[in-house]
Design a protein around this motif. Sequence first.
Motif, short mmCIF file in Angstrom:
data_model
loop_
_atom_site.label_atom_id
_atom_site.label_comp_id
_atom_site.label_asym_id
_atom_site.label_seq_id
_atom_site.Cartn_x
_atom_site.Cartn_y
_atom_site.Cartn_z
N LEU A 31 0.83 -1.21 0.00
CA LEU A 31 0.00 0.00 0.00
C LEU A 31 0.86 1.26 0.00
O LEU A 31 0.60 2.20 -0.75
N SER A 32 1.87 1.29 0.84
CA SER A 32 2.66 2.52 0.99
C SER A 32 3.55 2.77 -0.23
O SER A 32 3.64 3.90 -0.71
N MET A 33 4.20 1.72 -0.74
CA MET A 33 5.14 1.92 -1.85
C MET A 33 4.41 2.07 -3.19
O MET A 33 4.64 3.04 -3.93
N VAL A 34 3.54 1.13 -3.52
CA VAL A 34 2.97 1.09 -4.86
C VAL A 34 1.83 2.09 -5.02
O VAL A 34 1.76 2.82 -6.01
N LEU A 80 -3.35 -0.86 -8.07
CA LEU A 80 -3.03 -2.15 -7.47
C LEU A 80 -4.26 -2.71 -6.80
O LEU A 80 -5.05 -1.97 -6.22
N PHE A 81 -4.44 -4.03 -6.89
CA PHE A 81 -5.41 -4.67 -6.02
C PHE A 81 -4.70 -5.75 -5.22
O PHE A 81 -3.74 -6.38 -5.67
N ILE A 82 -5.15 -5.91 -3.98
CA ILE A 82 -4.58 -6.90 -3.08
C ILE A 82 -5.03 -8.29 -3.53
O ILE A 82 -6.21 -8.54 -3.72
N ASP A 83 -4.06 -9.17 -3.71
CA ASP A 83 -4.32 -10.52 -4.17
C ASP A 83 -3.82 -11.48 -3.08
O ASP A 83 -2.61 -11.59 -2.90
N HIS A 84 -4.67 -12.09 -2.34
CA HIS A 84 -4.48 -12.88 -1.13
C HIS A 84 -4.93 -12.06 0.06
O HIS A 84 -6.00 -12.26 0.58
N GLY A 85 -4.08 -11.12 0.55
CA GLY A 85 -4.48 -10.22 1.64
C GLY A 85 -4.81 -10.92 2.94
O GLY A 85 -5.69 -10.48 3.67
N ARG A 131 -9.13 3.77 3.04
CA ARG A 131 -8.68 5.15 2.81
C ARG A 131 -8.07 5.32 1.43
O ARG A 131 -8.30 6.34 0.75
N LEU A 132 -7.33 4.32 0.99
CA LEU A 132 -6.65 4.40 -0.31
C LEU A 132 -7.52 3.90 -1.45
O LEU A 132 -7.08 3.89 -2.60
#
Length: 398
Positions: free
Chosen positions: A228-231, A239-244, A257-258
């Motif tokens: 989240l912070s870098m990309v 970006l979408f979270i894959d697994h998470g 928030r993002l």
Amino acid sequence: MSGTITIYEARKIITMSPQQPFATHVAVRDGHVLGAGSLEQLEGWGDYTLDTTFADKVLMPGMIDLHSHIAGTFDINDTVYLTNPGLRANVAVIPENPSLMRALASGVTSILFIPGSAANITGHGVLLKTGLPDYESMELRQPGSMKLAQSGNPERFAWGVARSFMNWHTRETLKRGIAYAATWQAFEAGEGPQPEIDIQFEIFRWLVPDISQISAHTQAYQVVAESLSMVVEELELPLFIDHGTIGAWKLGPEVKRLDVSAALGPRNVDAPSRGFMSWSQNMKAEGWRGTAVGYQDAGVTEIAFNTDAPVMPQEELQLQATIAARHGFRDDSMQAVRGLTIIPARIANISHRTGSLEVGKDADVLQITGHPADPRSAIERVWIEGHEVYDAEEKREY
């Protein structure tokens, strides 16, 4: 479901349309949905044939999995370099292979076929329809996404690498890709010379304008936080979270928030074992905790499910929604069904084609015996773009 206008009658049609989530009739012509509603609402389209074959059945949109490795050969994990953004999974596709046919029989009509996670960036995947006979008709979008893997598997690269180096190297690759895309944007705006094509970074011409996305194989709290912070925050890439998973749901407020989406699975619970918590650096024992409900409680609404097939069989996609619901994920507004259909379509920017039975979309339709997140529900028939591609009465595959 093609040719002239045909209106199909059913006991219930789950449309996934926000305006009319349920209907009794759906009109189809040339493989596309003309509309869904009551017969009276649809008669205005013109001359039609009324098909009552499914009058006592339930119809719904085809299901979508955004993390799959079963569309062809498994040589999709090239690790010559730690970052390989130019590699393409589409060259490995084998139409109508047995795994795709079982996916089809379970109601999975679209997948994101992506490389593995042995390196930090292993290339880009392709969005495909599962049940069509050749690659050209299967392709929904190429490139489908760029595969990013933040930790875990890539740590075994070559002699072994740690997270600090992986994050530095990934950041540098992404920054080079962004710069490459900027030179092309300048050229297309008439503000610079035509750049030379660099196949390693061509994917960024799709990422920077948010046509395609980064599918981030990211799990455990610390690793998802870095994604989240870098990309997203620093480099402003889609970006979408894959697994998470593995405590990452605690980042739900940041994910909301993002405005980041999550395709969760196939580990949809946190288990309270000391070894598991120590490995993931998730030191608080929370007991058996559902992953999806953790994000849901934080207000995240764009939650889909995946299998990482063949890690979990592709035909068990609906079971991922079952597990989420069993561990607290609320389905009072069909959230589980949306997580199998329209939400993954929105995440992947293919909702203009699939994910719901709305005007102009592909007629990707399932006949199902009950609630899509109930593992007792069986798929009876499947249509892709209006063509019947599976009938369990002829030969049940799953």
